[in-house]
Design a protein around this motif. Structure first.
Motif, mmCIF file in Angstrom:
data_model
loop_
_atom_site.group_PDB
_atom_site.id
_atom_site.type_symbol
_atom_site.label_atom_id
_atom_site.label_comp_id
_atom_site.label_asym_id
_atom_site.label_seq_id
_atom_site.Cartn_x
_atom_site.Cartn_y
_atom_site.Cartn_z
ATOM 1 N N LEU A 8 -49.253 12.813 -8.081
ATOM 2 C CA LEU A 8 -50.312 12.366 -7.177
ATOM 3 C C LEU A 8 -51.357 13.457 -6.995
ATOM 4 C CD1 LEU A 8 -48.506 10.448 -4.275
ATOM 5 C CD2 LEU A 8 -50.011 9.499 -6.020
ATOM 6 N N HIS A 9 -50.905 14.672 -6.765
ATOM 7 C CA HIS A 9 -51.820 15.791 -6.549
ATOM 8 C C HIS A 9 -52.660 16.056 -7.799
ATOM 9 C CE1 HIS A 9 -53.311 19.500 -4.800
ATOM 10 N NE2 HIS A 9 -52.884 20.191 -5.845
ATOM 11 N N ARG A 10 -52.031 15.955 -8.944
ATOM 12 C CA ARG A 10 -52.726 16.240 -10.201
ATOM 13 C C ARG A 10 -53.849 15.228 -10.432
ATOM 14 N NH1 ARG A 10 -48.745 15.192 -13.515
ATOM 15 N NH2 ARG A 10 -47.830 17.236 -13.085
ATOM 16 N N TYR A 11 -53.525 13.950 -10.340
ATOM 17 C CA TYR A 11 -54.530 12.941 -10.683
ATOM 18 C C TYR A 11 -55.554 12.752 -9.571
ATOM 19 C CZ TYR A 11 -51.588 12.116 -14.679
ATOM 20 O OH TYR A 11 -50.868 12.297 -15.826
ATOM 21 N N ALA A 12 -55.138 12.958 -8.333
ATOM 22 C CA ALA A 12 -56.124 12.938 -7.248
ATOM 23 C C ALA A 12 -57.105 14.086 -7.419
ATOM 24 C CB ALA A 12 -55.420 13.024 -5.891
ATOM 25 N N GLY A 13 -56.590 15.255 -7.776
ATOM 26 C CA GLY A 13 -57.465 16.402 -7.989
ATOM 27 C C GLY A 13 -58.441 16.191 -9.126
ATOM 28 N N LEU A 14 -57.953 15.594 -10.230
ATOM 29 C CA LEU A 14 -58.846 15.323 -11.355
ATOM 30 C C LEU A 14 -59.935 14.323 -10.960
ATOM 31 C CD1 LEU A 14 -56.261 15.111 -14.265
ATOM 32 C CD2 LEU A 14 -57.956 16.916 -13.889
ATOM 33 N N LEU A 15 -59.560 13.312 -10.174
ATOM 34 C CA LEU A 15 -60.537 12.318 -9.732
ATOM 35 C C LEU A 15 -61.573 12.935 -8.801
ATOM 36 C CD1 LEU A 15 -61.465 9.353 -9.558
ATOM 37 C CD2 LEU A 15 -59.824 9.060 -7.685
ATOM 38 N N MET A 16 -61.124 13.857 -7.948
ATOM 39 C CA MET A 16 -62.028 14.425 -6.940
ATOM 40 C C MET A 16 -62.838 15.604 -7.452
ATOM 41 S SD MET A 16 -59.745 14.429 -3.448
ATOM 42 C CE MET A 16 -58.543 15.597 -4.112
ATOM 43 N N ALA A 17 -62.414 16.230 -8.539
ATOM 44 C CA ALA A 17 -62.953 17.542 -8.923
ATOM 45 C C ALA A 17 -64.476 17.560 -8.994
ATOM 46 C CB ALA A 17 -62.343 17.973 -10.264
ATOM 47 N N GLY A 18 -65.060 16.637 -9.737
ATOM 48 C CA GLY A 18 -66.515 16.630 -9.885
ATOM 49 C C GLY A 18 -67.223 16.461 -8.564
ATOM 50 N N PHE A 19 -66.718 15.548 -7.727
ATOM 51 C CA PHE A 19 -67.334 15.315 -6.424
ATOM 52 C C PHE A 19 -67.250 16.562 -5.545
ATOM 53 C CE2 PHE A 19 -65.959 11.127 -7.913
ATOM 54 C CZ PHE A 19 -67.107 10.387 -7.727
ATOM 55 N N LEU A 20 -66.087 17.216 -5.536
ATOM 56 C CA LEU A 20 -65.907 18.371 -4.652
ATOM 57 C C LEU A 20 -66.689 19.582 -5.148
ATOM 58 C CD1 LEU A 20 -62.149 18.160 -3.622
ATOM 59 C CD2 LEU A 20 -64.175 17.216 -2.510
ATOM 60 N N ILE A 21 -66.880 19.700 -6.445
ATOM 61 C CA ILE A 21 -67.728 20.783 -6.948
ATOM 62 C C ILE A 21 -69.154 20.604 -6.444
ATOM 63 C CG2 ILE A 21 -68.773 21.755 -9.032
ATOM 64 C CD1 ILE A 21 -66.073 21.222 -10.445
ATOM 65 N N VAL A 22 -69.664 19.378 -6.544
ATOM 66 C CA VAL A 22 -71.017 19.104 -6.033
ATOM 67 C C VAL A 22 -71.071 19.337 -4.523
ATOM 68 C CG1 VAL A 22 -72.752 17.304 -5.680
ATOM 69 C CG2 VAL A 22 -71.594 17.505 -7.885
#
Length: 397
Positions: A8-22
């Motif tokens: 869960l943490h892995r795929y949630a992080g991948l989904l969120m990564a671009g948004f959280l970088i911005v």
């Protein structure tokens, strides 16, 4: 359970990564929004008194001048003060049959001169809209209501993932307790540390894990306040059953506006001052400065706001009295802190998110936090990439 949480943490992080970088990088800039706008366009955002000790013009007189200059606008909000050395900002909501080229105007509080105007967030207008455009990116990837919804969902996922990520740092449960086994806290201690001599991958992994632990509380504040900003109904559905809130929304929903002539702006300000002084005596707080007066025409009410000792923010206080626009009868009050724990929590997490307290040291901290959010997203992707490469190598072998 642990492999499931890790997935869960892995795929949630991948989904969120671009948004959280911005969100992280733009948030770092927005912590200094006022300073950056003043540096980029001092002729619009900064003013100098015409003489030492000169007093600004009456705020409602400035409102009248703006209304005369923009007759198509329905100016229902009047700032009653501005920080020293700053221009005064008026909003220009327009009638449906008379659209305006701009929706914000900046006025010299000493002379009433129009210093500049803009349509908020339109980057095509140049530097005057650079920071608002960055704010649009931060809130919604500059995609309007769709972006607000998407970022709200990301904030919800981030909130849940904060707890999942923290749980994954806990040491594995011992299958059998032996006499020489280390206590739980000692086994958890390595999660807070960096292995500097373990190679590049271990350093990246530790930066992600330890960084998330050390910054966990503020990460949760960012995530949950993001839900409050973008998906307030979801935030309220979670918080209101748990924490008490002041019933302003319920009172206004039950109020029936009158068709009789409403109080004019000077009379409404005078009434707001009287009601606020009475509230301050009753609730034992100090009024620091008055901030704004607004007329909610559809509801038939005026809202008078001050910054008080109950406010968390350093500017634009939210201590509010709401009264009938015709009779002046007090309908509701709202205090940022000290009355209802749910409102106190929201006031604090909002002020923390927007770096609107504790001066430049806290702005510096929030700026660093924004970069850390982006960094944690990058390290999370690098950890996933390294593990994926290792799995592929193992399959080939």
């Amino acid at each position: 359970m642990r492999p499931f949480l890790a997935a869960l943490h892995r795929y949630a992080g991948l989904l969120m990564a671009g948004f959280l970088i911005v969100a992280g990088l733009t948030g770092s800039l927005l912590a200094w929004k006022d300073e950056l706008e003043g540096a980029l366009l001092p002729g619009v955002f900064r003013v100098t008194p015409p003489a030492p000790g000169a007093a600004p013009l009456d705020a409602l007189l400035l409102r009248e001048r703006v209304a005369t200059h923009f007759p198509q606008a329905q100016i229902s909000y009047a700032p009653l003060s501005a920080p020293a050395g700053h221009s005064m900002q008026f909003y220009l909501p327009h009638r449906d049959d008379a659209p305006l080229a701009s929706d914000e105007v900046f006025v010299d509080p000493y002379t009433g001169a129009i210093l500049g105007q803009r349509r908020w967030g339109e980057i095509s207008e140049g530097l005057i809209n650079l920071l608002p455009f960055i704010e649009r990116l931060h809130d919604a990837l500059a995609l309007g209501d769709t972006g607000l919804l998407v970022f709200g969902l990301i904030a919800m996922l981030w909130t849940v993932d904060c707890f999942i990520g923290a749980a994954l740092t806990f040491p594995a449960r011992l299958k059998q307790r032996s006499p020489g086994a280390k206590p739980w806290l000692r086994r958890w201690r390595p999660s807070w540390l960096l292995r500097r001599h373990g190679g590049r991958y271990k350093l990246v992994f530790d930066l992600h894990r330890a960084g998330g632990l050390w910054l966990w509380a503020m990460l949760l504040v960012f995530a949950w306040s993001g839900v409050a900003f973008n998906l307030y109904d979801v935030y309220a559905a979670v918080m209101k059953p748990i924490f008490p809130h002041q019933p302003v929304e319920e009172v206004l929903a039950a109020h029936s506006p009158s068709s009789a002539p409403h109080l004019d702006w000077p009379a409404a300000r005078a009434r707001g001052r009287v009601l606020m002084a009475g509230l301050a005596d009753q609730q034992h707080f100090l009024i620091i400065e008055e901030n704004a007066l607004s007329h909610e025409r559809s509801l038939g009410v005026y809202s008078y706001k001050v910054r008080s000792s109950r406010d968390v923010r350093e500017q634009k206080g939210l201590t509010t009295v709401i009264f009938d626009a015709v009779s002046g009868k007090q309908l509701a009050t709202w205090l940022p802190t000290g009355t209802a724990s749910g409102d106190t929590i929201r006031s604090w997490i909002s002020a923390l998110h927007m770096a609107s307290m504790w001066g430049w040291p806290f702005k510096l901290l929030i700026c660093a936090m924004g970069m850390a959010v982006a960094g944690l997203s990058v390290t999370g992707v690098l950890v996933w990439r390294r593990k994926r490469q290792g799995q592929a190598k193992a399959k080939r072998a």
